[in-house]
Design a protein around this motif. Sequence first.
Motif, PDB file in Angstrom:
ATOM      1  N   LEU A 166      46.134 -43.095   3.052  1.00 13.81           N
ATOM      2  CA  LEU A 166      46.140 -43.010   1.582  1.00 13.81           C
ATOM      3  C   LEU A 166      45.096 -43.973   1.000  1.00 13.81           C
ATOM      4  O   LEU A 166      44.343 -43.691   0.289  1.00 13.81           O
ATOM      5  CB  LEU A 166      47.542 -43.081   0.996  1.00 13.81           C
ATOM      6  CG  LEU A 166      48.317 -42.048   0.948  1.00 13.81           C
ATOM      7  CD1 LEU A 166      49.605 -42.484   0.304  1.00 13.81           C
ATOM      8  CD2 LEU A 166      48.035 -40.776   0.426  1.00 13.81           C
ATOM      9  N   THR A 170      41.262 -43.390  -1.033  1.00 11.53           N
ATOM     10  CA  THR A 170      41.285 -43.783  -2.281  1.00 11.53           C
ATOM     11  C   THR A 170      40.070 -43.869  -3.133  1.00 11.53           C
ATOM     12  O   THR A 170      39.926 -43.377  -4.193  1.00 11.53           O
ATOM     13  CB  THR A 170      42.287 -45.008  -2.728  1.00 11.53           C
ATOM     14  OG1 THR A 170      41.774 -46.092  -1.832  1.00 11.53           O
ATOM     15  CG2 THR A 170      43.594 -44.899  -2.948  1.00 11.53           C
ATOM     16  N   LYS A 174      41.680 -38.630  -5.627  1.00  8.75           N
ATOM     17  CA  LYS A 174      42.914 -39.175  -5.972  1.00  8.75           C
ATOM     18  C   LYS A 174      44.064 -38.510  -5.230  1.00  8.75           C
ATOM     19  O   LYS A 174      44.022 -37.182  -5.027  1.00  8.75           O
ATOM     20  CB  LYS A 174      42.941 -38.896  -7.647  1.00  8.75           C
ATOM     21  CG  LYS A 174      44.262 -39.285  -8.200  1.00  8.75           C
ATOM     22  CD  LYS A 174      44.323 -38.791  -9.740  1.00  8.75           C
ATOM     23  CE  LYS A 174      45.283 -39.202 -10.519  1.00  8.75           C
ATOM     24  NZ  LYS A 174      46.559 -38.526  -9.757  1.00  8.75           N
TER      25      LYS A 174
END
Lengths: 213, 211
Positions: A166, A170, A174
């Motif tokens: 994640l 980023t 999104k």
Amino acid sequence: MPEKGPAPAGLDGLIACPTCDALHNIAPVPPGSKARCHRCHTVLMTPRQGAMTRIVMLAATAAVLMIAAIFFPFLELQVGGLSRKSSVFDAITAFSASGMLPLSIAVAALIVVLPFARLVAIAYALGPMALGWHPAPQAARAFRWAEATRPWAMAEIFIVGVAVALVKITGLAKVTPGPAFWAFAALVLVTVLKDSFMCRLTVWKTLEERSRS
Amino acid sequence: MENARRTQSVLTARRAGLVGCTTCGRVHARQAVVCHRCGSRLASRDTGSLQRVWAWLFAGMIAYIPANLYPMLVTSTFGKTQQNTIVGGVIELFEHGSWGVALIVFVASVLIPIGKFIAIAYLAVSARSAVVIRGHGRQHLYEVVEFIGRWSMIDVFVVAILAALVQLDFVATVHPGIAAASFALSVAFTMISAQNFDPRLLWDAYEADDT
Ligand SMILES: [Zn+2]
Ligand SMILES: [Zn+2]
């Protein structure tokens, strides 16, 4: 594999530390306390009240969470107008798409197949005992297999991998966690809880006593 | 005090002419082959243990070389293709300011694997001598190696997740590189190596427990 012989007589009250081979006399260990090896301090026994029932319940819960975690959307990715939902299932097939089928199979085995099979094996081996019945046939084999494969079940490592992934994207897009992400996180917690109730040596002793009587 | 504890003899299953099961702790007569309680194979000491430890350890070290030379991740963004090795990925995360995550990846993919190679080699070399670290120290080292080795798989999972997630055609795609496979193999081989180690050997040397 050679057949089991008759039960060895007179050695019932002894136990050898699996890590250092020191001999111990089995004294009753009160639930909630820990018995450690007097030489290497490995925890030998840590029985808990109603442990069997709790382990089986937690294993069943984990199995249900596992199914949800595999097939529900895991993460959603948005770039501009485009959006893409991925399940754990997609993550597994990602390797096969780029011609790395063996790796894809290995990842599937480590994060899904093996953890799930272990839960089933544990429920099968301990379920009848939680109800006070005789152990199911081959219960010892099932539990031995579950113990041997424990280091290879990597669901909790996968969760940390997701967190790292994640952060890595980023800048690019999104990302929002989907329901499966929370199911997986809950699964890890339930597994930790289940392991905290698991006292191998007590389980083995009970298995032997119940199948004899 | 320390010396007194050191020479104090501990009654082990082997000294008592018995054999203990490493899976369930059940004690058997020396000649027993299969554990009566759990069905595991019995061996007073796993004599082939160190040989298998070394074999798997070398396999793990060899697989770790291509894992560092080849790309782990092949990213294409707007037609530009970028290849990242393990260390390259860490540096990039660091430059982006994600220090925490860079640190996690660095520890999991570089420090843990290399530390594990050294630790297993040290344990295997020292198994038959009681000189350097005493029993407890080596026992702790063994436990740490067993516990922490699996966590190296993080980077392989990260690659799998990214490849699954980032498939937005024309904008960005991510493919796993050869290093992902060889790194996964390296971790698996060292895990097998550690599992083959018989920790009872450490204590035998410490206690000079020979029969
Ligand atoms: Zn011990
Ligand atoms: Zn056994």
